[in-house]
Design an enzyme around this catalytic site. Sequence first.
Site, PDB file in Angstrom:
ATOM      1  N   SER A 249      18.403  35.235 -17.159  1.00 47.78           N
ATOM      2  CA  SER A 249      19.630  34.670 -17.994  1.00 47.78           C
ATOM      3  C   SER A 249      19.727  34.212 -19.482  1.00 47.78           C
ATOM      4  CB  SER A 249      19.914  33.393 -17.260  1.00 47.78           C
ATOM      5  OG  SER A 249      21.147  33.003 -17.275  1.00 47.78           O
ATOM      6  N   ASP A 476      27.492  40.001 -11.480  1.00 46.67           N
ATOM      7  CA  ASP A 476      26.840  38.476 -11.901  1.00 46.67           C
ATOM      8  C   ASP A 476      27.915  37.826 -12.457  1.00 46.67           C
ATOM      9  OD1 ASP A 476      25.503  36.746 -13.621  1.00 46.67           O
ATOM     10  OD2 ASP A 476      23.595  38.008 -13.123  1.00 46.67           O
ATOM     11  N   HIS A 504      23.296  35.731  -9.389  1.00 48.05           N
ATOM     12  CA  HIS A 504      22.920  35.752 -10.689  1.00 48.05           C
ATOM     13  C   HIS A 504      21.524  36.245 -10.903  1.00 48.05           C
ATOM     14  CE1 HIS A 504      22.519  34.850 -15.075  1.00 48.05           C
ATOM     15  NE2 HIS A 504      22.154  33.615 -14.722  1.00 48.05           N
TER      16      HIS A 504
END
Length: 535
Positions: A249, A476, A504
């Site tokens: 991320s 995502d 995600h």
Amino acid sequence: MPPSRLFRSTATTAAAAAAALALLLSGCSSGTSPSPGSAASPDRSTEAGADRPGSAAAPLQPLPTVIPNNLRPYYDQKLSWHDCGVAGFQCATMKAPLDYAKPSAATDLKLAVARKQATGPGDRLGSLMVNPGGPGGSAIDYLQQYAPQPTAVRARYDMVAMDPRGVARSEPVECLTDPQMDRFTQTDTTPDTPAEVSQLVTADRNFAKGCEARSGKLLPHVSTVEAARDMDVLRAALGDKKLTYMGASYGTFLGATYAGLYPTRAGRLVLDGAMNPSLDSRTINLDQTAGFNTAFTAFAAECVKKKDCPLGTKSAEDAGRQLSALFKKLDAHPAETGQERKLTESLATTGVIAAMYDQGTWPLLRESLAQAKAGDGRGLLALSDSYYERNSSGHYANQMYANPAVNCLDLPPAFTGPDQVRAALPAFRKASPVFGDNFAWSALSCAYWPVKSSGQTHRIEAKGAAPIVVVGTTRDPATPYTWAKGLSAQLSSATLLTYVGDGHTAYGRGSDCVDTAINTYLLEGTPPAKNKRCT
């Protein structure tokens, strides 16, 4: 009121949500045990990416390869390791300059580091540094809870984590008291009147003032560039010639920034759930709005096939309308939760957003929505609390303070005032009829930040770096697939690994194809085949 641009790994979001809800739902469920589901929704990802807005941004320039003399004391320091109190882990403290332009021992930061040494068999390959994202996620917590797997990688690498400056154990940014944060999270982010807009602006201003009052000296020095420079100091202190790194991320932005600053010292880098550094704040927020809409559509498409779907059984579009109606009802009449806090529209929206990070949380979301429609807000409140990292005692972790501190410093604000938000509402509503207003108004927060942004959009080319693996998931919500395509197109040595699915990030989430490709790269240095796609 979720801060804009929160990018953290599935493990730190969905697992927290599941833990928060498991105990709650065990006492009030209908008897069916929630179990992780697999989404069968169609791939709605956009295949464009290399020509996104920002592709003409100037490249990030590398730093000199020779370490300046005034930084030598930091690079030459020896870490003193001791038992962390967690089985198998050791901890240490690393010194870093508050200001790299003016290093001074009088203002040095103390950054927390942890490691789990390689277990063997096989020759040790060095250190593998990990970061779960955020910005503001604790890398040490992530390491201790999730990162010791897989066994083959752990056997050959010392697993290492450092809480970035301003985060958790490393000089944490502080902003509000817990009661103040409770009130802030309930701020209406879909204002319908001038008075509600004024209340939203006041809440953002008070949040910023609280951060300045409690962490004013630190706020100008928590940028991603500075955190990447800290990583290079740690690399040297660990005795590694090159950095081996796994970032999820926001951790992909941190890792890519490192590669841009130190291309010749970048080793095997895995960037999972990638961000695109060439995009401005407004584009980032708009893309994320569309990303969460895509994730909700996938959830709704699965939900409406079930007889007990709380959003009806007609279509995903109708489910979206029913969710919007629930939000509107909660805006007028917050639901009871069995405690002093009621479930407001803003808290309910945050709860739904929290469940979008991983399809394993969808069964819990369905049950929570059913409860909310019946007037019981406990499930969605628990999901919201997991997102905000609020524990059962009412204490908030540092992530929700570090997050805007980094974001607002890295890029100029998406909007400078309410009029700009109003003008942008049609675009945000088009991106998501359900979440558009919430995301647009939440993106106003950096307009009132007490420190002017020091960063700008840029491309990261990292010319001369070893092969880098960029991982993107097609549906995502938090880091849309187009961002992975954009980053991989910028990096001169990148290979894009695509996971066709929901949720995600991709590594360690059930795809043998993804896990094998990444493990092979980390252990052997061989990146995946070009344009490799996994399910």
